[in-house]
Design a protein around this motif. Structure first.
Motif, PDB file in Angstrom:
ATOM      1  N   GLY A   2       0.826  -1.197   0.000  1.00 18.11           N
ATOM      2  CA  GLY A   2       0.000   0.000   0.000  1.00 18.11           C
ATOM      3  C   GLY A   2       0.857   1.241   0.000  1.00 18.11           C
ATOM      4  O   GLY A   2       2.065   1.197  -0.249  1.00 18.11           O
ATOM      5  N   ASN A   3       0.222   2.382   0.304  1.00 16.30           N
ATOM      6  CA  ASN A   3       0.946   3.647   0.425  1.00 16.30           C
ATOM      7  C   ASN A   3       0.572   4.301   1.752  1.00 16.30           C
ATOM      8  O   ASN A   3      -0.042   3.671   2.612  1.00 16.30           O
ATOM      9  CB  ASN A   3       0.648   4.554  -0.769  1.00 16.30           C
ATOM     10  CG  ASN A   3      -0.839   4.878  -0.903  1.00 16.30           C
ATOM     11  OD1 ASN A   3      -1.616   4.727   0.039  1.00 16.30           O
ATOM     12  ND2 ASN A   3      -1.243   5.321  -2.070  1.00 16.30           N
ATOM     13  N   TYR A   7      -1.791   3.076   4.893  1.00 13.59           N
ATOM     14  CA  TYR A   7      -1.232   2.938   6.241  1.00 13.59           C
ATOM     15  C   TYR A   7      -2.179   3.561   7.277  1.00 13.59           C
ATOM     16  O   TYR A   7      -2.414   2.983   8.344  1.00 13.59           O
ATOM     17  CB  TYR A   7       0.131   3.620   6.296  1.00 13.59           C
ATOM     18  CG  TYR A   7       0.733   3.733   7.682  1.00 13.59           C
ATOM     19  CD1 TYR A   7       1.517   2.707   8.212  1.00 13.59           C
ATOM     20  CD2 TYR A   7       0.541   4.884   8.455  1.00 13.59           C
ATOM     21  CE1 TYR A   7       2.083   2.815   9.482  1.00 13.59           C
ATOM     22  CE2 TYR A   7       1.101   4.998   9.726  1.00 13.59           C
ATOM     23  CZ  TYR A   7       1.867   3.960  10.231  1.00 13.59           C
ATOM     24  OH  TYR A   7       2.427   4.071  11.484  1.00 13.59           O
ATOM     25  N   ILE A   8      -2.723   4.738   6.980  1.00 12.70           N
ATOM     26  CA  ILE A   8      -3.638   5.401   7.924  1.00 12.70           C
ATOM     27  C   ILE A   8      -4.871   4.531   8.135  1.00 12.70           C
ATOM     28  O   ILE A   8      -5.383   4.405   9.256  1.00 12.70           O
ATOM     29  CB  ILE A   8      -4.024   6.800   7.420  1.00 12.70           C
ATOM     30  CG1 ILE A   8      -2.783   7.688   7.325  1.00 12.70           C
ATOM     31  CG2 ILE A   8      -5.061   7.446   8.339  1.00 12.70           C
ATOM     32  CD1 ILE A   8      -3.024   9.020   6.631  1.00 12.70           C
ATOM     33  N   VAL A 262       4.367   0.898   1.137  1.00 12.47           N
ATOM     34  CA  VAL A 262       4.336   0.674   2.584  1.00 12.47           C
ATOM     35  C   VAL A 262       3.915  -0.756   2.871  1.00 12.47           C
ATOM     36  O   VAL A 262       2.995  -1.293   2.238  1.00 12.47           O
ATOM     37  CB  VAL A 262       3.358   1.650   3.265  1.00 12.47           C
ATOM     38  CG1 VAL A 262       3.215   1.331   4.743  1.00 12.47           C
ATOM     39  CG2 VAL A 262       3.796   3.091   3.059  1.00 12.47           C
ATOM     40  N   GLN A 263       4.586  -1.370   3.829  1.00 11.11           N
ATOM     41  CA  GLN A 263       4.181  -2.688   4.326  1.00 11.11           C
ATOM     42  C   GLN A 263       4.298  -2.667   5.844  1.00 11.11           C
ATOM     43  O   GLN A 263       5.390  -2.473   6.385  1.00 11.11           O
ATOM     44  CB  GLN A 263       5.053  -3.786   3.732  1.00 11.11           C
ATOM     45  CG  GLN A 263       4.587  -5.191   4.100  1.00 11.11           C
ATOM     46  CD  GLN A 263       5.362  -6.260   3.356  1.00 11.11           C
ATOM     47  OE1 GLN A 263       6.550  -6.107   3.082  1.00 11.11           O
ATOM     48  NE2 GLN A 263       4.691  -7.356   3.019  1.00 11.11           N
ATOM     49  N   GLY A 264       3.175  -2.845   6.525  1.00 10.43           N
ATOM     50  CA  GLY A 264       3.176  -2.780   7.986  1.00 10.43           C
ATOM     51  C   GLY A 264       3.627  -1.405   8.456  1.00 10.43           C
ATOM     52  O   GLY A 264       3.178  -0.387   7.958  1.00 10.43           O
ATOM     53  N   PRO A 265       4.560  -1.359   9.422  1.00 13.68           N
ATOM     54  CA  PRO A 265       5.022  -0.071   9.948  1.00 13.68           C
ATOM     55  C   PRO A 265       6.256   0.480   9.224  1.00 13.68           C
ATOM     56  O   PRO A 265       6.922   1.369   9.736  1.00 13.68           O
ATOM     57  CB  PRO A 265       5.367  -0.422  11.398  1.00 13.68           C
ATOM     58  CG  PRO A 265       5.869  -1.822  11.310  1.00 13.68           C
ATOM     59  CD  PRO A 265       5.072  -2.489  10.224  1.00 13.68           C
ATOM     60  N   GLY A 266       6.562  -0.062   8.039  1.00 13.74           N
ATOM     61  CA  GLY A 266       7.767   0.382   7.346  1.00 13.74           C
ATOM     62  C   GLY A 266       7.573   0.571   5.858  1.00 13.74           C
ATOM     63  O   GLY A 266       6.552   0.170   5.273  1.00 13.74           O
ATOM     64  N   LEU A 267       8.568   1.197   5.229  1.00  4.19           N
ATOM     65  CA  LEU A 267       8.584   1.370   3.787  1.00  4.19           C
ATOM     66  C   LEU A 267       9.280   0.171   3.159  1.00  4.19           C
ATOM     67  O   LEU A 267      10.225  -0.390   3.732  1.00  4.19           O
ATOM     68  CB  LEU A 267       9.330   2.655   3.422  1.00  4.19           C
ATOM     69  CG  LEU A 267       8.668   3.958   3.909  1.00  4.19           C
ATOM     70  CD1 LEU A 267       9.654   5.122   3.857  1.00  4.19           C
ATOM     71  CD2 LEU A 267       7.432   4.273   3.073  1.00  4.19           C
TER      72      LEU A 267
END
Length: 382
Positions: A2-3, A7-8, A262-267
């Motif tokens: 995602g982006n 993430y939000i 974005v994947q999880g809490p990281g780029l």
């Protein structure tokens, strides 16, 4: 994948107590400074305004139709703000100390905002440039010396840090990343209050700045993030090794932070820069290293006059213009002296390289519209 908008949606229900601040939060807050908050008095003061209330005030001034009419990549920033306001993670943020100064005739712009998170820390977000040709020119102009926006960044950091009651993170995208580093390094009184400094595809600095003791002191706190096709983020000198991330866009448009994966809490990571980006860096240093400031100014003027010959204002439009815009730029090259023409041809080929492959596939039978020497040079690259 995602982006930052995804993430939000995915992780917006997690407070900072539940999930610590991360590099994606940084990118979101860096892009937040692209929102035009003019006309909302409360956002400029030290007290500030809670994000949820800010959104209500913003919607009184701007219609969805107006926001959707914006064609640059920063058009998504207000919509990102709307989603942030609905989330647990960002909804209670306080937005304050907003400034926005534009000097059109001097092609200068400075804007920054402080975002106070519910854990008591603040993120100082410096606005960068959009995808207009003039915006990219402003990034390139950083190579000709200290610009007024950098001096303003130091003043802003001083003012905010003097009143801050919590620790600070500082960041920005594009030119904003450069201002974040410069303002943090040169504001010595803020050094102990700063947790991290984020440059998201921001231009670098002179060798003298990089070798200064103040920069050396802050270097461990600097986090540099660039996409795999990075042009702006590879300009000038960089001492800090970058984190290279994936993008859903191609070529120049990878500069858009909303395209970073974005994947999880990281780029999402990449191992190295794209080969076409590496070629541009090689060519740029070939022509710029060793020339004086006035020659750099002339080079920048020529390069961006060539891009403007496409007839478009935004680089995204130049790219979508395909063979027509490329032919117009090549025609502009005929006005240069022979010794300059080869240099500009190389730079233009490199800077547009990220989308020429697709252009070749779609319009191979139309390449006769472009001078043979240039079309041969394009085809050689692929």
């Amino acid at each position: 994948m995602g982006n930052i908008m995804d993430y939000i949606s995915w992780r917006g229900d997690l407070s900072f107590a539940q999930s610590p601040f991360n590099e994606v939060d940084n990118l979101i807050l860096a892009c937040f400074s692209y929102v035009n908050l003019d006309g909302i008095p409360a956002v400029s003061g030290q007290k500030g305004i809670e994000l949820k209330k800010l959104v209500k005030e913003f919607k009184k001034l701007h219609t969805i139709k107006e926001l959707e009419a914006d064609k640059s990549f920063i058009r998504l920033a207000p919509f990102m703000m709307f989603e942030m306001a609905k989330s647990v993670r960002f909804g209670k943020c306080v937005i304050r100390n907003y400034v926005n100064e534009i000097v059109t005739e001097a092609e200068q712009q400075f804007s920054a905002v402080e975002i106070v998170l519910d854990d008591g820390t603040s993120y100082i977000s410096f606005r960068g440039t959009d995808d207009t040709i003039i915006g990219w020119k402003e990034d390139f102009n950083l190579s000709t010396g200290v610009v007024p926006a950098q001096e303003r960044a130091v003043e802003y950091m001083q003012r905010i840090s003097d009143k801050a009651y919590g620790m600070l993170r500082v960041g920005g995208h594009s030119k904003g990343g450069n201002l974040a580093i410069y303002g943090s390094v040169m504001c010595k009184s803020a050094h102990d209050k700063i947790l991290e400094i984020y440059s998201n595809d921001g231009p670098g600095f002179s060798k003298e700045f990089q070798e200064s003791p103040e920069t050396a002191e802050m270097m461990p706190k600097i986090i540099r993030i660039i996409p795999e096709y990075s042009i702006i983020g590879t300009l000038l000198e960089h001492e800090k090794q970058p984190i290279i991330v994936a993008s859903t866009s191609r070529g120049l448009l990878q500069h858009d932070g909303f395209s970073w994966e974005v994947q999880g809490p990281g780029l999402v990571r990449r191992d190295s820069l794209n080969k076409t980006a590496l070629r541009f860096i090689e060519i740029l240093h070939k022509w710029i290293d060793g020339i004086d400031t006035e020659q750099k100014r002339l080079l920048i003027e020529d390069l961006f006059a060539t891009l403007q010959a496409s007839g478009y204002e935004n680089l995204s439009e130049v790219q979508s213009g395909g063979i027509k815009s490329l032919a117009a730029m090549v025609k502009r090259l005929d006005k240069f002296a022979p010794e300059s023409r080869g240099m500009m041809q190389e730079l233009l080929t490199a800077i547009c390289g990220g989308w020429l492959e697709q252009l070749q596939e779609n319009t191979k039978d139309k390449l006769s519209a472009i001078p043979q020497s240039f079309s041969d040079k394009i085809l050689e690259k692929f």
